[in-house]
Design an enzyme around this catalytic site. Structure first.
Site, short mmCIF file in Angstrom:
data_model
loop_
_atom_site.label_atom_id
_atom_site.label_comp_id
_atom_site.label_asym_id
_atom_site.label_seq_id
_atom_site.Cartn_x
_atom_site.Cartn_y
_atom_site.Cartn_z
N GLU A 60 0.80 -1.22 0.00
CA GLU A 60 0.00 0.00 0.00
C GLU A 60 0.84 1.28 0.00
O GLU A 60 0.30 2.39 -0.12
CB GLU A 60 -0.95 0.01 1.20
CG GLU A 60 -2.02 -1.05 1.16
CD GLU A 60 -1.55 -2.46 1.50
OE1 GLU A 60 -2.21 -3.42 1.06
OE2 GLU A 60 -0.52 -2.62 2.20
N ILE A 82 9.45 -6.42 4.52
CA ILE A 82 8.96 -7.61 3.82
C ILE A 82 9.95 -8.73 4.11
O ILE A 82 11.13 -8.63 3.77
CB ILE A 82 8.86 -7.37 2.30
CG1 ILE A 82 8.08 -6.08 1.99
CG2 ILE A 82 8.21 -8.57 1.62
CD1 ILE A 82 8.19 -5.62 0.55
N HIS A 89 5.13 -15.04 -2.61
CA HIS A 89 4.51 -13.80 -2.16
C HIS A 89 5.55 -12.71 -1.92
O HIS A 89 5.34 -11.54 -2.27
CB HIS A 89 3.70 -14.07 -0.88
CG HIS A 89 2.96 -12.88 -0.36
ND1 HIS A 89 1.82 -12.40 -0.96
CD2 HIS A 89 3.20 -12.08 0.70
CE1 HIS A 89 1.39 -11.35 -0.28
NE2 HIS A 89 2.22 -11.13 0.72
N PHE A 114 13.58 5.66 -0.05
CA PHE A 114 13.25 4.23 -0.07
C PHE A 114 13.79 3.52 1.17
O PHE A 114 14.98 3.27 1.27
CB PHE A 114 13.80 3.59 -1.34
CG PHE A 114 13.33 2.19 -1.56
CD1 PHE A 114 12.08 1.95 -2.11
CD2 PHE A 114 14.11 1.11 -1.21
CE1 PHE A 114 11.63 0.65 -2.33
CE2 PHE A 114 13.68 -0.19 -1.41
CZ PHE A 114 12.44 -0.42 -1.97
#
Length: 158
Positions: A60, A82, A89, A114
């Site tokens: 998101e 992550i 995934h 980032f």
């Protein structure tokens, strides 16, 4: 170590007059909170106006970063975590977040710091989150990059 050769994020930078939004996922709270703390410290030390928006996860980040930039922010700092699992995934979310944030920067012409960590395990994140005992502070680095890029763009645009 991934931080080898990194620029000096401790170098003083003047972010006065800049409005920066930190957009952070909610997964892996300890790591994410460390990233937010590092980014916040950096923005405050630079004198930049800043706010925080939380989103469910790294997928998101792009849409909310774009909305923040289109609403007048000079830069955003995208923070997420992550961690690789046993399915593809990880690759899909990592690619979507990275490609999406790149597109946001190019489409808006404004910087996206980032700070999305793509990790094999939680220990790697703790080591990069700017927590006590961490070797790196990726939140600080992402905020510094966003500020430095915003300043460079401001100078180029006059």
């Amino acid at each position: 170590m991934s931080g080898a050769g990194a620029p000096n994020a401790n170098e003083a930078i003047d972010g006065s007059g800049l409005r920066v939004v930190i957009v952070a996922g909610t997964w892996h709270e300890q790591i994410t909170d460390g990233l937010i703390a590092g980014a916040t410290r950096t923005l405050e030390a630079a004198g930049a106006e800043h706010s925080l928006v939380r989103v469910p996860g790294s997928f998101e980040l792009p849409v909310v970063c774009k909305a923040a930039l289109e609403s007048g922010a000079d830069a955003v700092v995208a923070l997420g975590v992550i961690i690789r699992g046993g399915t593809p995934h990880f690759e899909y979310v990592s690619a979507a977040a990275t490609d999406g944030l790149t597109r946001v920067a190019l489409d808006t012409g404004k910087p996206v710091g980032f700070g999305v960590l793509t990790l094999d395990d939680e220990a790697q994140g703790i080591d990069r989150a700017g927590l006590p005992g961490s070797k790196e502070d990726k939140g600080e680095e992402a905020a510094h990059a966003a500020l430095a890029t915003a300043i460079a763009l401001r100078e180029l645009r006059g």
